[in-house]
Every structure is written in C-alpha cells, then in structure tokens.
Design an enzyme around this catalytic site. Structure first.
Site, short mmCIF file in Angstrom:
data_model
loop_
_atom_site.label_atom_id
_atom_site.label_comp_id
_atom_site.label_asym_id
_atom_site.label_seq_id
_atom_site.Cartn_x
_atom_site.Cartn_y
_atom_site.Cartn_z
N ASN A 132 31.92 42.69 40.73
CA ASN A 132 32.00 42.56 42.18
C ASN A 132 32.16 41.07 42.52
OD1 ASN A 132 31.13 42.06 44.88
ND2 ASN A 132 30.27 44.13 44.96
N HIS A 189 30.69 37.63 46.24
CA HIS A 189 29.94 36.40 46.47
C HIS A 189 30.75 35.14 46.18
CE1 HIS A 189 26.68 38.56 47.94
NE2 HIS A 189 26.50 39.23 46.83
N HIS A 227 33.97 44.39 48.73
CA HIS A 227 33.44 45.10 49.91
C HIS A 227 33.91 44.36 51.16
CE1 HIS A 227 29.51 46.78 51.97
NE2 HIS A 227 30.61 47.07 52.66
N ARG A 245 33.26 44.05 54.60
CA ARG A 245 32.24 44.48 55.54
C ARG A 245 32.77 44.36 56.96
NH1 ARG A 245 26.73 44.45 53.20
NH2 ARG A 245 26.09 44.78 55.34
N ARG A 273 31.69 39.09 56.44
CA ARG A 273 30.88 37.94 56.02
C ARG A 273 31.37 37.34 54.71
NH1 ARG A 273 25.11 40.65 54.54
NH2 ARG A 273 25.35 41.52 56.64
N GLU A 322 34.53 48.92 48.20
CA GLU A 322 33.37 49.48 48.91
C GLU A 322 33.65 49.40 50.40
OE1 GLU A 322 30.08 47.06 47.79
OE2 GLU A 322 30.18 47.66 45.70
N THR A 332 23.69 45.65 50.72
CA THR A 332 23.53 47.09 50.97
C THR A 332 22.12 47.50 50.56
OG1 THR A 332 25.82 47.26 50.30
CG2 THR A 332 24.64 49.32 50.59
N GLU A 369 28.05 56.76 42.93
CA GLU A 369 27.47 55.55 42.35
C GLU A 369 25.97 55.62 42.62
OE1 GLU A 369 29.33 51.72 43.07
OE2 GLU A 369 27.41 50.69 42.74
N HIS A 414 23.91 47.91 41.61
CA HIS A 414 23.11 47.18 42.61
C HIS A 414 21.88 46.56 41.96
CE1 HIS A 414 21.71 45.74 46.40
NE2 HIS A 414 22.84 46.15 46.95
N1 PXP Z 1 27.34 48.62 44.12
C1 PXP Z 1 27.31 48.68 45.48
C2 PXP Z 1 27.61 49.97 46.14
C3 PXP Z 1 27.03 47.52 46.24
O1 PXP Z 1 27.00 47.61 47.58
C4 PXP Z 1 26.82 46.30 45.58
C5 PXP Z 1 26.57 45.07 46.38
O2 PXP Z 1 27.74 44.70 47.03
C6 PXP Z 1 26.88 46.29 44.18
C7 PXP Z 1 27.11 47.46 43.47
C8 PXP Z 1 26.65 45.03 43.40
O3 PXP Z 1 25.34 44.62 43.57
P1 PXP Z 1 24.86 43.22 42.96
O4 PXP Z 1 25.63 42.15 43.66
O5 PXP Z 1 23.40 43.21 43.25
O6 PXP Z 1 25.18 43.26 41.49
#
Ligand code: PXP
Length: 281
Positions: free
Chosen positions: A7, A10, A43, A45, A49, A70, A101, A151, A215
């Site tokens: 992901n 960030h 994602h 949003r 952001r 996402e 999330t 998921e 997550h």
């Molecule tokens: N899966 C989902 C559905 C999420 O919303 C997120 C956060 O964007 C992640 C995985 C990844 O989470 P993390 O950044 O804590 O690894």
C-alpha cells in the site's frame, strides 16, 4: 503462501503535507513491484488526504502488477474506479475524522447499498473485495452479495500483538539481525484475535470467497498471519513505507517478502496472472 500487496498511500501522505509533486507514489509503486510486490494497493479517500485523482490514472497506466483500489462504498468512488478499472477493489468504511480505516465494513447491515455497487463493478470485470472484521455473519453477507474476496481486518490482532519486535525493527540499526531468533510474544488477547482471523479465513474459503488480510501488519507481527493457509494477499502499507525511508523501497519490500514467504518468481508473473486475480481483460 500469501502474496504481498504494498500500500503506497503514505508516500502520498508525505507529498500532500507540502502539496508538492514529491515523493511520487507511482514511482514508489514501480520500485515496490520491481522488488517483488505482486500487487499495489491505494486508497483514494473522500477527503483526498493522500492519493489524488490524478494518481489513479498514472497508476493504471504505468504499474503492471495487480492493482487493488480501496474505496468507500459511495457512488463517486465507484464511478472513479469504473473509469480506471483496477483488477480489484476493496470496499472499506470511511470516516473523515479517523487516522486510518478503523473497523471493518458492515456488509450485513449495508447489503442493500452494496449489492448494486458490487454488481456494477463485477459487470465491468473488476474483482470485488469487502474489508470486514473476522466475524462469521459478515463473511456470510459477503458471500451472499457475490463478492470475490474478503479482506480480513487484522487491526485488532496488530494492536494487541507485542510491539517490541516491530519497534526494534523499525528503529534499529540492523533490523533483520534483530529479528533472528527473536520470538513474537502473543498474549492471550492477541492469540484470541489470531484464532478469529484463522477461523474467518477458513469460513471464507468454505463460502467460496478468496481471503485476503491486512491492516497494522509489520515486520514483527506478520509471521503468524502469513502462516495461515489459504490467504491470497496480504496488504501492507505503513510499516513498509516507514522502513523504506531508512533503507529504500527495494530493501523494505524484500525484507517483508522474506517474512511473508513470497518471492521474486511470484512477482515475475505478468499483470493479471496472479493467484487472486479476477476480471482479467
Ligand atoms: N487494508 C486496508 C483495507 C486498509 O484500509 C489499509 C490501510 O490503508 C491497509 C490494508 C494497510 O494498512 P497498514 O498501512 O496499517 O499496513
């Protein structure tokens, strides 16, 4: 053995705090894919952001691994997803005030709203995943709605698992060595959450769903989740991007792949030919 989805939200978070063009999440996605990530997750949003609309098109055009978008289950986001048609979308709940999330989607309670969205996405050849807590009722609802994937939310497990290993890894000078021989301590509450995730994966498979998980996973807590049989994708963001700041994306991804068990050979598969890919075009 699950495959790794990275992901890259960030990377965009860091860009957006200054409203400049760098660092570029697309460049990060390409680096992650070169290092062996089988999927890229992002994602968009509602509050924009981190990932922006213009990132979606560039990700779609330039990144040739499994793309997992996402999105909140609202019409605006579904329309945008239908424009870029990623391989997979993951419907997630979204609240403006949250840092990330929080809970899973209430697939059971929202089934009337979700059903037409899922049908439209599937008709367009997009695989549909629902981000849900490890609760049987939600798995049953996801199956009844015709989702392809669920998921399973690992956040509760991650919050309860010992953070010592992850902190040593992500702040230490020689993290891979710090993990050698170290054992993740799981208290009763974390072990109970792990059991729920195992049961949810089993129930999802029995219901004909492909289970993913994610997550809060990091270099310290991922191993017990990666060891659960039948998980297709692990979607991991924050920890990998944090590690990439110290050692670069390539090494951050390779180190996570070493823990998850995926490898280069898996990443070498062409776009769409992945274990969990649906909706090939
Ligand atoms: N899966 C989902 C559905 C999420 O919303 C997120 C956060 O964007 C992640 C995985 C990844 O989470 P993390 O950044 O804590 O690894």
């Amino acid at each position: 053995m699950p495959r790794l989805g990275v992901n890259i939200d960030h990377v965009a978070t860091l860009r957006e705090v200054r409203r400049v063009a760098y660092p570029d999440p697309v460049e990060a996605a390409l680096a992650a894919a070169r290092a062996g990530a089988g999927a890229i997750t992002f994602h968009l949003r509602e509050d924009r952001r981190h990932i922006q609309d213009h990132d979606l098109l560039r990700l779609r055009q330039q990144v040739h691994v499994h793309l997992n978008q996402e999105l909140a289950p609202i019409d605006e986001m579904v329309e945008l997803a239908l424009k870029i048609r990623p391989h997979e979308v993951c419907l997630v709940p979204e609240r403006r005030q949250e840092l990330t999330t929080e809970g899973g989607l209430d697939a059971a309670g929202l089934s009337a709203r979700l059903a037409p969205m899922i049908a439209r996405l599937k008709d367009a050849g997009v695989g549909v995943s629902l981000f849900i807590d490890p609760i049987e009722r939600q798995i049953e609802a996801a199956a009844a709605l015709g989702a392809d994937f669920v998921e399973i939310h690992t956040g509760a497990y991650a919050n309860l698992a010992d953070k010592d290993l992850a902190e040593r890894y992500l702040t230490g000078v020689d993290p891979p060595r710090a993990l050698k021989g170290a054992k993740l301590k799981l208290g009763e509450a974390a072990a109970a959450e792990l059991c729920k995730i195992r049961d949810a994966v089993k129930a999802a498979r029995a219901a004909g769903l492909k289970p993913n998980a994610g997550h809060g996973l990091n270099y310290g807590n991922v191993a017990p989740i990666a060891a659960i049989a039948g998980i297709q994708w692990l979607h991991i963001g924050h920890a990998i991007v944090a590690r990439a700041i110290a050692v670069g994306m390539s090494r951050a991804v390779s180190e996570m792949l070493a823990l998850v068990g995926g490898g280069r050979s898996a990443a070498a598969r062409p776009r769409g030919d992945s274990a969990g890919a649906v909706g090939r075009r």
